[in-house]
Motif scaffolding. Structure first.
Motif, PDB file in Angstrom:
ATOM      1  N   ALA A  68       0.635  -1.106  -0.584  1.00 16.52           N
ATOM      2  CA  ALA A  68      -0.694   0.328  -0.293  1.00 16.52           C
ATOM      3  C   ALA A  68       0.897   1.151  -0.072  1.00 16.52           C
ATOM      4  CB  ALA A  68      -1.185   0.407   1.000  1.00 16.52           C
ATOM      5  N   GLU A 106      10.046   3.463   6.101  1.00  9.69           N
ATOM      6  CA  GLU A 106      10.171   2.431   6.401  1.00  9.69           C
ATOM      7  C   GLU A 106      11.285   1.966   7.949  1.00  9.69           C
ATOM      8  OE1 GLU A 106       8.565  -0.458   5.431  1.00  9.69           O
ATOM      9  OE2 GLU A 106       9.653  -1.625   6.802  1.00  9.69           O
ATOM     10  N   SER A 107      10.467   1.063   8.456  1.00  5.20           N
ATOM     11  CA  SER A 107      11.174  -0.196  10.095  1.00  5.20           C
ATOM     12  C   SER A 107      11.096  -0.429   9.311  1.00  5.20           C
ATOM     13  CB  SER A 107       9.948  -0.601  10.452  1.00  5.20           C
ATOM     14  OG  SER A 107       8.955   0.160  11.125  1.00  5.20           O
ATOM     15  N   SER A 113       5.377  -6.818   3.949  1.00  8.48           N
ATOM     16  CA  SER A 113       4.448  -8.228   3.476  1.00  8.48           C
ATOM     17  C   SER A 113       4.947  -8.983   1.914  1.00  8.48           C
ATOM     18  CB  SER A 113       3.358  -9.129   4.001  1.00  8.48           C
ATOM     19  OG  SER A 113       3.346  -8.999   5.592  1.00  8.48           O
ATOM     20  N   ASN A 136       5.908 -13.182   0.777  1.00 12.41           N
ATOM     21  CA  ASN A 136       5.002 -13.507   1.048  1.00 12.41           C
ATOM     22  C   ASN A 136       4.467 -14.325  -0.336  1.00 12.41           C
ATOM     23  OD1 ASN A 136       4.620 -12.132  -1.428  1.00 12.41           O
ATOM     24  ND2 ASN A 136       2.004 -10.872  -0.456  1.00 12.41           N
ATOM     25  N   GLY A 137       3.768 -15.516   0.054  1.00 11.93           N
ATOM     26  CA  GLY A 137       3.633 -16.318  -1.553  1.00 11.93           C
ATOM     27  C   GLY A 137       3.771 -15.791  -2.494  1.00 11.93           C
ATOM     28  N   GLY A 138       3.088 -14.742  -2.967  1.00 17.22           N
ATOM     29  CA  GLY A 138       2.962 -13.266  -4.123  1.00 17.22           C
ATOM     30  C   GLY A 138       1.850 -13.851  -4.995  1.00 17.22           C
ATOM     31  N   TYR A 139       0.938 -14.378  -4.517  1.00 13.86           N
ATOM     32  CA  TYR A 139       0.599 -15.093  -5.306  1.00 13.86           C
ATOM     33  C   TYR A 139      -1.304 -13.899  -5.283  1.00 13.86           C
ATOM     34  CZ  TYR A 139      -3.815 -16.594  -1.967  1.00 13.86           C
ATOM     35  OH  TYR A 139      -5.159 -17.524  -1.267  1.00 13.86           O
ATOM     36  N   VAL A 167       8.014   4.022  12.749  1.00 12.38           N
ATOM     37  CA  VAL A 167       7.223   5.493  13.218  1.00 12.38           C
ATOM     38  C   VAL A 167       6.271   5.081  15.135  1.00 12.38           C
ATOM     39  CG1 VAL A 167       5.053   6.698  13.508  1.00 12.38           C
ATOM     40  CG2 VAL A 167       6.519   6.260  11.680  1.00 12.38           C
ATOM     41  N   ALA A 199      -4.405  -2.947   4.509  1.00 17.06           N
ATOM     42  CA  ALA A 199      -5.656  -3.939   4.189  1.00 17.06           C
ATOM     43  C   ALA A 199      -5.796  -3.583   5.525  1.00 17.06           C
ATOM     44  CB  ALA A 199      -4.749  -5.130   4.857  1.00 17.06           C
ATOM     45  N   GLY A 204      -6.784 -14.150  -1.632  1.00 21.21           N
ATOM     46  CA  GLY A 204      -6.105 -13.935  -0.692  1.00 21.21           C
ATOM     47  C   GLY A 204      -5.690 -12.128  -1.089  1.00 21.21           C
ATOM     48  N   TYR A 248      -3.363  -9.275  -0.689  1.00 24.79           N
ATOM     49  CA  TYR A 248      -2.785  -8.674  -1.765  1.00 24.79           C
ATOM     50  C   TYR A 248      -2.445  -7.681  -3.147  1.00 24.79           C
ATOM     51  CZ  TYR A 248       2.478  -7.889  -3.352  1.00 24.79           C
ATOM     52  OH  TYR A 248       3.850  -7.684  -3.527  1.00 24.79           O
TER      53      TYR A 248
HETATM   54  C1  LIG Z   1       3.953 -15.306   5.077  1.00 25.04           C
HETATM   55  C2  LIG Z   1       3.047 -14.723   3.890  1.00 25.04           C
HETATM   56  C3  LIG Z   1       2.069 -14.881   3.316  1.00 25.04           C
HETATM   57  C4  LIG Z   1       2.003 -14.141   2.118  1.00 25.04           C
HETATM   58  N1  LIG Z   1       0.786 -14.683   1.098  1.00 25.04           N
HETATM   59  C5  LIG Z   1       0.124 -13.651  -0.067  1.00 25.04           C
HETATM   60  C6  LIG Z   1       0.408 -14.785  -0.599  1.00 25.04           C
HETATM   61  O1  LIG Z   1       0.233 -15.825  -1.223  1.00 25.04           O
HETATM   62  N2  LIG Z   1      -1.421 -13.570  -1.796  1.00 25.04           N
HETATM   63  C7  LIG Z   1      -2.021 -12.625  -1.557  1.00 25.04           C
HETATM   64  O2  LIG Z   1      -3.066 -12.474  -1.694  1.00 25.04           O
HETATM   65  N3  LIG Z   1      -1.402 -12.455   0.456  1.00 25.04           N
HETATM   66  C8  LIG Z   1      -0.371 -12.911   0.787  1.00 25.04           C
HETATM   67  N4  LIG Z   1       0.200 -12.188   2.055  1.00 25.04           N
HETATM   68  C9  LIG Z   1      -1.091 -10.892   2.844  1.00 25.04           C
HETATM   69  C10 LIG Z   1      -0.501 -10.253   2.066  1.00 25.04           C
HETATM   70  O3  LIG Z   1       1.346 -10.220   1.436  1.00 25.04           O
HETATM   71  C11 LIG Z   1      -1.017  -8.966   2.534  1.00 25.04           C
HETATM   72  O4  LIG Z   1      -1.902  -8.584   2.671  1.00 25.04           O
HETATM   73  C12 LIG Z   1       0.031  -7.444   2.285  1.00 25.04           C
HETATM   74  O5  LIG Z   1       1.038  -7.434   1.909  1.00 25.04           O
HETATM   75  C13 LIG Z   1      -0.375  -5.801   3.262  1.00 25.04           C
HETATM   76  O6  LIG Z   1      -0.201  -4.982   2.321  1.00 25.04           O
HETATM   77  P1  LIG Z   1      -0.198  -3.764   3.619  1.00 25.04           P
HETATM   78  O7  LIG Z   1       0.705  -2.491   2.510  1.00 25.04           O
HETATM   79  O8  LIG Z   1      -1.415  -3.714   3.807  1.00 25.04           O
HETATM   80  O9  LIG Z   1       1.003  -4.512   4.898  1.00 25.04           O
HETATM   81  P2  LIG Z   1       2.436  -5.030   4.878  1.00 25.04           P
HETATM   82  O10 LIG Z   1       2.802  -5.433   3.688  1.00 25.04           O
HETATM   83  O11 LIG Z   1       2.770  -6.005   6.268  1.00 25.04           O
HETATM   84  O12 LIG Z   1       3.532  -3.892   4.891  1.00 25.04           O
HETATM   85  C14 LIG Z   1       3.353  -2.946   6.050  1.00 25.04           C
HETATM   86  C15 LIG Z   1       4.784  -1.827   5.968  1.00 25.04           C
HETATM   87  O13 LIG Z   1       5.467  -1.116   7.061  1.00 25.04           O
HETATM   88  C16 LIG Z   1       6.190  -1.544   7.718  1.00 25.04           C
HETATM   89  N5  LIG Z   1       6.347  -1.130   8.927  1.00 25.04           N
HETATM   90  C17 LIG Z   1       5.020  -1.069  10.080  1.00 25.04           C
HETATM   91  N6  LIG Z   1       4.799  -0.380  10.918  1.00 25.04           N
HETATM   92  C18 LIG Z   1       5.845   0.952  10.843  1.00 25.04           C
HETATM   93  C19 LIG Z   1       6.081   1.989  11.448  1.00 25.04           C
HETATM   94  N7  LIG Z   1       5.258   1.674  12.713  1.00 25.04           N
HETATM   95  N8  LIG Z   1       6.915   2.960  10.736  1.00 25.04           N
HETATM   96  C20 LIG Z   1       7.453   2.286   9.886  1.00 25.04           C
HETATM   97  N9  LIG Z   1       7.511   1.379   9.262  1.00 25.04           N
HETATM   98  C21 LIG Z   1       5.687   0.137   9.258  1.00 25.04           C
HETATM   99  C22 LIG Z   1       6.845  -2.653   7.752  1.00 25.04           C
HETATM  100  O14 LIG Z   1       7.986  -2.991   8.270  1.00 25.04           O
HETATM  101  C23 LIG Z   1       5.901  -3.461   6.353  1.00 25.04           C
HETATM  102  O15 LIG Z   1       6.966  -2.689   5.008  1.00 25.04           O
HETATM  103  C24 LIG Z   1       1.167 -12.534   3.171  1.00 25.04           C
HETATM  104  C25 LIG Z   1       1.623 -12.646   4.269  1.00 25.04           C
HETATM  105  C26 LIG Z   1       2.483 -12.805   4.647  1.00 25.04           C
HETATM  106  C27 LIG Z   1       2.811 -12.812   5.999  1.00 25.04           C
END
Ligand SMILES: Cc1cc2nc3c(=O)[nH]c(=O)nc-3n(C[C@H](O)[C@H](O)[C@H](O)COP(=O)(O)OP(=O)(O)OC[C@H]3O[C@@H](n4cnc5c(N)ncnc54)[C@H](O)[C@@H]3O)c2cc1C
Length: 446
Positions: free
Chosen positions: A13, A32-33, A77, A81-84, A171, A414, A424, A426
């Protein structure tokens, strides 16, 4: 230091949001943390014990304590992740509000242009499971090109578009103008090396993209929660999953050795070793309705994992090849407690549906009883890692991602899903971030 917009979190996101806002003329700082770069090796899930690119979050699934890994690196993530990538179906979005099917479709088209996920060939495990369920198989696209994983950070390339990116920047909370909690957010506070509050960064707008767990933590640490009318972390959703062991050598007479990964030893995987691309964890799924759910019509996704997990996760304990069965429209909800513990949904109705589904799958795969060791009567409970909904649209944020009643603060990851789609998350995270970026750009708060 200051910026027009601070985006917190360089996951899927955050990468989308930062790129789109800088293209629209904003001065954007992406924080980014994580400090370490993730491996670009396709198929690798670097979430094992020694990983330097994940954070770990305490969780409970019924009586079982577990840890949830989340990507903590550029790409979030999506880098581990699984990348699907599967899109939501229009019916899933009806519950989000009348305008969402259109907004999502537009966002998804933009996301598809950038990420360009592709289909992978069907491996032997998927072929065997697909054959047991004629007409039910669906191919799923992967965020990879050959041997290389393509993250949203790679595809949207925020620094290439002019975003200032800072890693190792955690943060702790947002800053409130004149110290009035829930008034106007005018920046963020970063953790210092000892974990204490350190640097402050001013911004006209702060957009949380820290993931379902991370964004909820920042909102709460900033004083927002039930006391301010924001049910943060309440009623989160997941796709509960159970796992069937594939008894040795009985996937249609095929070896259950890992598909495509060298079987170097009985105990050790080769996930951490270099070399060729690992197979996609999933190339196809089987979608089934489970009888007996009444009007609810429970739907499961059968996941023929291409290899045993320790082949793909460095340092993971050796285990058998497994088939996952995930409930895609569960009735149960979980919560993220004030101490940060994630209570995964543990609903008896959902558990019963999954046990029924596991029985159906085992019966179809091993009609001769060869799957007696699969554990279909008590399948292993697990989780899809699809947590969402910790700051839902309509309850914590509005349709444009603005935190309700608060100025200068949005959530765009998310966390905002009102209902988890039957896929999924992603691809949906990317589509929603595109849709919410369009709203921010329309307002141009810079
Ligand atoms: C092991 C695994 C496998 C998965 N496989 C799939 C798949 O195959 N297909 C699918 O559809 N979904 C999959 N998912 C789910 C999918 O990856 C997530 O739904 C998606 O990445 C969420 O995106 P996001 O941007 O909301 O958060 P995230 O991907 O969690 O990214 C958040 C980012 O914010 C950073 N952050 C967090 N807190 C702070 C802070 N306080 N200050 C600064 N930075 C911060 C984190 O370090 C991270 O880089 C999987 C998830 C995991 C963990």
């Amino acid at each position: 230091m200051r910026a027009d917009v601070v985006v917190v979190g360089a996951g899927p996101a955050g990468a989308v949001m930062a790129r789109r806002l800088v293209e629209a003329g904003a001065d954007v700082l992406l924080l980014e943390s994580g400090e370490h770069a993730a491996s670009p090796r396709a198929g690798l899930l670097d979430v094992g014990p020694g990983s330097r690119v994940v954070s770990r979050h305490r969780a409970r699934l019924g009586e079982t304590e577990l840890e949830l890994p989340r990507g903590r690196t550029l790409g979030g993530s999506g880098a581990v992740n699984g990348g699907y990538c599967t899109p939501a179906r229009p019916r899933d979005l009806e519950a989000w509000g009348p305008d969402w099917p259109r907004r999502y479709a537009t966002g998804l088209a933009r996301a598809a242009e950038r990420l360009r996920p592709g289909l992978a060939p069907m491996g032997p495990v998927a072929a065997r499971v697909a054959a047991a369920f004629p007409g039910r198989v669906a191919a799923i696209a992967q965020a990879r090109r050959g041997g290389r994983r393509v993250t949203a950070f790679d595809a949207w390339d925020p620094p290439g578009a002019g975003v200032r990116v800072r890693t190792g920047a955690h943060v702790t909370r947002v800053r409130w103008a004149r110290g009035v909690v829930g008034g106007r957010c005018d920046g963020v506070v970063l953790a210092g090396p000892g974990g204490d509050d350190d640097e402050e960064i001013a911004a006209r707008e702060v957009i949380l993209c820290a993931g379902s767990i991370g964004s909820a933590a920042v909102l709460r640490a900033s004083g927002l929660g039930p006391g301010t009318g924001h049910p943060v972390g309440d009623r989160v959703q997941e796709h509960p999953e159970v796992l069937l062991d594939v008894p040795g050598g009985v996937v249609g007479g095929l070896s259950t050795a890992p598909a495509g990964a060298a079987d170097t030893s009985a105990g050790g995987g080769d996930a951490a070793a270099g070399g060729d691309a690992l197979p996609p964890l999933l190339s196809h799924v089987i979608r089934l309705e489970v009888p007996g759910g009444g009007a609810h019509r429970p739907e499961v996704e059968v996941r023929p994992y291409a290899a045993a997990m320790h082949r793909l996760i460095p340092g993971a304990a050796p285990g058998p090849l497994r088939i996952g069965i995930a409930l895609m429209n569960p009735v149960g909800h979980g919560r993220i407690a004030a101490d940060g513990t994630v209570w995964l949904p543990d609903d008896p109705h959902d558990a019963a549906v999954l046990t029924t589904a596991a029985g159906i799958v085992a019966e179809r795969l091993w009609p001769d009883g060869a799957g007696a060791g699969a554990g279909a009567d008590r399948p292993l409970p697990s989780t899809s890692q699809h947590l969402s909904g910790s700051a839902r649209i309509g309850e914590v944020v509005d349709e444009a991602g603005r935190v309700l009643g608060v100025a200068g603060l949005r959530v765009a990851d998310a966390s905002v899903f009102p209902v988890l789609p039957r896929c999924g998350p992603y691809y949906s995270v990317l589509a929603v971030a595109e849709a919410l970026a369009a709203e921010v750009i329309a307002e141009r708060p810079w």
